[in-house]
Design a protein around this motif. Structure first.
Motif, PDB file in Angstrom:
ATOM      1  N   LYS A  20       8.217 -10.494 -35.597  1.00 45.41           N
ATOM      2  CA  LYS A  20       9.389 -10.444 -36.051  1.00 45.41           C
ATOM      3  C   LYS A  20      10.269  -9.064 -35.103  1.00 45.41           C
ATOM      4  N   ILE A  21       9.390  -8.188 -35.074  1.00 43.08           N
ATOM      5  CA  ILE A  21      10.082  -6.781 -34.143  1.00 43.08           C
ATOM      6  C   ILE A  21       9.771  -7.159 -32.790  1.00 43.08           C
ATOM      7  N   GLY A  22       9.427  -7.785 -32.348  1.00 41.90           N
ATOM      8  CA  GLY A  22       8.975  -8.038 -30.719  1.00 41.90           C
ATOM      9  C   GLY A  22       7.874  -7.322 -30.313  1.00 41.90           C
ATOM     10  N   ALA A  23       6.775  -6.969 -30.951  1.00 44.05           N
ATOM     11  CA  ALA A  23       5.774  -6.173 -30.500  1.00 44.05           C
ATOM     12  C   ALA A  23       4.869  -7.002 -29.785  1.00 44.05           C
ATOM     13  N   ASP A  24       4.074  -6.452 -28.926  1.00 42.78           N
ATOM     14  CA  ASP A  24       3.064  -7.110 -28.024  1.00 42.78           C
ATOM     15  C   ASP A  24       1.900  -7.811 -28.823  1.00 42.78           C
ATOM     16  N   GLY A  25       1.690  -7.074 -29.621  1.00 43.06           N
ATOM     17  CA  GLY A  25       0.375  -7.459 -30.511  1.00 43.06           C
ATOM     18  C   GLY A  25       0.147  -6.492 -31.719  1.00 43.06           C
ATOM     19  N   TRP A  26      -0.693  -7.281 -32.674  1.00 48.05           N
ATOM     20  CA  TRP A  26      -0.853  -6.707 -33.931  1.00 48.05           C
ATOM     21  C   TRP A  26      -2.381  -6.918 -34.087  1.00 48.05           C
ATOM     22  N   ALA A  27      -3.023  -6.003 -34.938  1.00 46.02           N
ATOM     23  CA  ALA A  27      -4.390  -6.240 -35.241  1.00 46.02           C
ATOM     24  C   ALA A  27      -4.713  -5.684 -36.774  1.00 46.02           C
ATOM     25  N   PRO A  28      -5.542  -6.330 -37.447  1.00 44.01           N
ATOM     26  CA  PRO A  28      -5.683  -6.003 -38.795  1.00 44.01           C
ATOM     27  C   PRO A  28      -6.834  -4.789 -38.881  1.00 44.01           C
ATOM     28  N   SER A  29      -7.711  -4.428 -37.685  1.00 42.09           N
ATOM     29  CA  SER A  29      -8.612  -3.486 -38.010  1.00 42.09           C
ATOM     30  C   SER A  29      -8.647  -2.755 -36.535  1.00 42.09           C
ATOM     31  N   ALA A  30      -9.382  -1.665 -36.522  1.00 43.28           N
ATOM     32  CA  ALA A  30      -9.373  -0.732 -35.370  1.00 43.28           C
ATOM     33  C   ALA A  30     -10.269  -1.496 -34.356  1.00 43.28           C
ATOM     34  N   TYR A  31     -11.177  -2.202 -34.928  1.00 47.13           N
ATOM     35  CA  TYR A  31     -12.143  -2.813 -33.959  1.00 47.13           C
ATOM     36  C   TYR A  31     -11.484  -4.106 -33.063  1.00 47.13           C
TER      37      TYR A  31
END
Ligand code: B12
Length: 222
Positions: free
Chosen positions: A193-204
């Motif tokens: 929605k905010i136009g980020a290039d990526g998201w991840a649920p964990s540090a790995y």
């Protein structure tokens, strides 16, 4: 004692907010040959999750929440060097500016992220917590970053991630940096929605994402 026993004991020591017990159990796990990453992921973090739930249900209050966080952080002081020892030195893969957004004082997830980025071969500029949007952008310009990575744990501070992306756009810099977002309050939908290039649920998964984004960056520059 089987592995499950030690992980249960680690988890319980965080739930008990008992720093001494946390440290003693961490020592015991390491002496038994348990990998430091597993101590965090399968023992301490599940304990912190329970603490979060207890706080939400008002079974515990801020002082207990803080005590549990402090116990967790003392364990990290022991575990971090172990994880660094196992990380290899090699050519740097990319430059990452990292921080927790404005108004948000949660640092644990961000610190795990920094550790894994650094031990995976990235150069990291950790701006800390409560980071103003212009600080993210100014540091990214200064160090010629590849990635800006922002953490947010509160629904009230999430907007700080959008503010940075919008400000990059206003300065004509949106295509210069890859932006990744994460932290307990975020979702993949929010990132889109905010136009980020990526998201991840964990540090790995954030490390895998960074590799993909740096690759994409190189691809788009070619
Ligand atoms: C520990 C803790 C605290 C500690 C923080 C200590 C510290 N130095 O960090 C203290 C006591 C200070 C604290 C304070 C508060 N807290 Co607090 N806290 C927690 C708790 C229990 C754990 C957070 C944590 O560290 N989790 C472990 C880490 C590893 O998880 P993580 O940050 O999500 O990170 C992982 C991933 O998300 C990802 N990741 C993280 N960042 C990024 C970034 C990128 C780019 C990517 C790709 C991935 C990524 O990788 C990490 C590792 O796998 C949570 C509950 C919970 N289960 O999350 C509540 C929680 C976040 N807190 C909450 C609240 C309400 C507060 C306070 C407002 C309480 C108060 N009344 O004052 C204050 C806010 C202070 C502020 N202005 O920030 C709520 C938030 C509710 C909401 N949705 O907004 C929660 C969810 C508790 C609850 N269930 O009610 N808190």
């Amino acid at each position: 004692m089987g592995d499950d026993g030690i992980f249960e004991e680690l988890k319980q020591s965080v739930i008990d907010q008992d720093e001494e017990k946390v440290l003693a159990t961490v020592d015991k796990a390491l002496a038994a040959g348990v990998d430091a990453r597993k101590v965090i992921d399968d023992g301490l973090l599940p304990g912190l999750d329970v603490i979060g739930e207890q706080f939400e249900c008002e079974e515990i209050f801020l002082p207990e929440l803080m005590q549990a966080a402090l116990a967790f952080q003392s364990a990290m002081a022991v575990l971090e060097p172990k994880i660094r020892e196992s990380g290899g030195e090699g050519p740097k893969k990319g430059r990452i500016v990292l921080g927790t957004v404005k108004g948000d004082l949660h640092s644990i997830g961000k610190n795990i992220l920094r550790l894994l980025f650094e031990t995976s071969g990235y150069e990291v500029w950790d701006l800390g917590i409560d980071v103003d949007l212009f600080k993210f952008i100014d540091k990214a310009k200064e160090v010629d970053a590849d990635i800006i990575a922002m953490s947010a744990l509160l629904t009230t501070t999430l907007i700080g991630q959008k503010d940075v992306i919008d400000a990059l756009g206003e300065q004509g810099l949106r295509d210069k940096y890859r932006v990744m977002v994460g932290g307990g309050a975020t979702t993949e939908e929010w990132a889109q929605k905010i136009g980020a290039d990526g998201w991840a649920p964990s540090a790995y998964e954030a490390v895998t994402l960074a590799a993909r984004l740096v690759g994409a960056q190189a691809g788009s520059a070619a």
